[in-house]
Design a protein around this motif. Structure first.
Motif: not given
Length: 459
Positions: A159-188
């Motif tokens: 839903q947010i990949a093609d928008t310019q909105v700022n995103v904050m990803i929260t979660g414990e260490s090792g949950t894959g926050k970097d993967l979600v960030a990459k997914a937002i970028h590379f699918s937009g």
């Protein structure tokens, strides 16, 4: 539909006895007296489970295991023998057999082993189907999961990949926050421009500032040339500020300025530089607490946290573990050039029971280690790192009966150890004996001496 079982035993009396038991419980059972004949049959016909005697004319049952695994890889093999040999049992397990029964076994023991074997076969079939579905259904730009929580995250990413909105990803260490960030970028729409990750906790304050905003030649000692800041490198792309909760307070105001105006000033320069970088941030800290203590700016928090994506810990989404296991096994088997086909039931049970404090990163490390150390195409419990079992042992060490004799204390811990072992193996004494590395008869003797009711652990 009736389950089909192939029984290979050279003792006609045993064949008839087992066949009668199985047919009375609605199983179809075909009996064969030699392993070579059974191999010819299984090449042309499928069976849900194989009962294989160890001592057969010609090739032994243990020697035949690799052949059966080749022609019927998804059919669990239960070894049966009149001689209890722990070395044979361990060898059979390593070659891929599911269980090991000693004659004479009672009807309940046989049926329980078959029931568990067929349940294990269903898991194998489901895993095989998952392999085909992972990339199509459960893997979106590196985000892997079938749980409701992960599906919601994938939906939000889309839903947010093609928008310019700022995103904050929260979660414990090792949950894959970097993967979600990459997914937002590379699918937009920014996918063709740079994705620039920055770990805010890994660099000293002054170095982090110079990395983010760049500097002019001569701005400080060692600045021998102009350097472009990462906010400029990420122009029209995405800058990923990982561990944003560790960002120094003096830099937080400068980040806020970039958010407000899209401009910043490199160190040692008087001219501003513009950037159209999208900011995605991530943290494993509770920023609300840092705000209350004055360590994090509240206005920056609200500007960064326009859309929040919270990744739950792995222990709260157990249904994702099997998919992740399959994904990592395929990945590391290819990396190490190993022909690893599956994990044993006991090893999967161990992985499902573990609380995973390190989340997906810990699971990945465990499976990478297991694949690297595996000596066959099957990963057994012995291939798993010792760290997985440390938590259980830590819990047992919390209480020590100081006022008891050494003999009483030893017996106390031995009873607790055997009890925990039987819980872990769901009351399977053979598997408990294997893990404890003692003969099955000795395990039965200890269970009897300590008056442990094995049936309470059987599902």
């Amino acid at each position: 539909m009736r389950k089909k079982i192939l029984l290979i035993d050279d003792d006609e009396r045993i064949r008839e006895l087992i066949r009668d038991i199985l047919q009375s419980h609605d199983y179809f059972c075909r009996t064969i007296d030699r392993g070579e004949k059974a191999l010819e049959i299984i090449k042309d016909d499928e069976y849900d489970l194989i009962l294989l005697d160890v001592n057969l004319p010609g090739k032994s049952g243990i020697e035949l295991i690799p052949d059966f695994k080749h022609y019927a890889p998804d059919s669990p093999i239960i070894m049966i023998t009149g001689f209890a040999d722990i070395d044979d049992a361990v060898k059979a397990m390593k070659l891929g057999s599911f269980d090991y029964l000693k004659k004479p076994f009672n009807k309940e023991e046989l049926l329980l082993s078959i029931e568990k074997g067929l349940r294990w076969q269903n898991i194998l079939i489901e895993n095989s189907e998952l392999k085909q579905e992972i990339n199509e259904k459960y893997n979106y730009k590196g985000i892997i999961g079938k749980s409701r929580e992960m599906k919601n995250i994938i939906d939000k990413v889309k839903q947010i990949a093609d928008t310019q909105v700022n995103v904050m990803i929260t979660g414990e260490s090792g949950t894959g926050k970097d993967l979600v960030a990459k997914a937002i970028h590379f699918s937009g729409s920014r996918r063709d421009n740079d994705f620039v990750p920055v770990n805010c906790s890994s660099l000293p304050d002054n170095l982090l500032e110079s990395e983010l905003f760049g500097y002019k030649k001569g701005a400080f000692t060692g600045a021998y040339r102009d350097k472009e800041g990462l906010f400029k490198v990420a122009d029209n792309g995405t800058i990923f500020l990982d561990e944003i909760g560790d960002m120094p307070e003096n830099l937080q105001a400068k980040i806020l300025k970039v958010l407000d105006s899209g401009e910043f000033t490199p160190l040692g320069d008087t001219k501003t530089v513009s950037t159209n970088a999208r900011i995605i941030s991530a943290t494993n800290k509770k920023l609300e607490k840092l705000i209350n203590s004055g360590q994090f700016r509240e206005d920056l928090y609200y500007r960064l946290n326009v859309v929040n994506i919270e990744i739950p810990p792995l222990r709260e989404r157990k249904e994702d573990i099997l998919i992740l296991i399959d994904y990592f096994i395929n990945k590391f088997a290819s990396k190490f050039n190993r022909n690893i086909k599956r994990l044993t039931e006991s090893s999967i049970e161990t992985l499902l029971r573990h609380p995973w404090p390190g989340n997906v990163r810990e699971l990945q490390n465990v499976l990478e280690s297991s694949c690297a150390l595996a000596q066959s195409e099957i990963i057994d419990i012995n291939n798993l790192p010792d760290s997985l079992f440390k938590q259980s042992s830590d819990k047992m060490e919390r209480f020590i009966p100081i006022n008891s004799t050494l003999k009483e204390t030893t017996e106390y811990f031995e009873k607790r150890y055997i009890t925990e072992l039987l819980k872990f193996t769901n009351g399977n004494v053979s598997k408990a004996s294997k893990i404890a590395d003692i003969a099955r008869q000795n395990m039965h003797l200890k269970i009897k001496n300590y008056d442990i009711d094995v049936t309470q652990f059987r599902k």
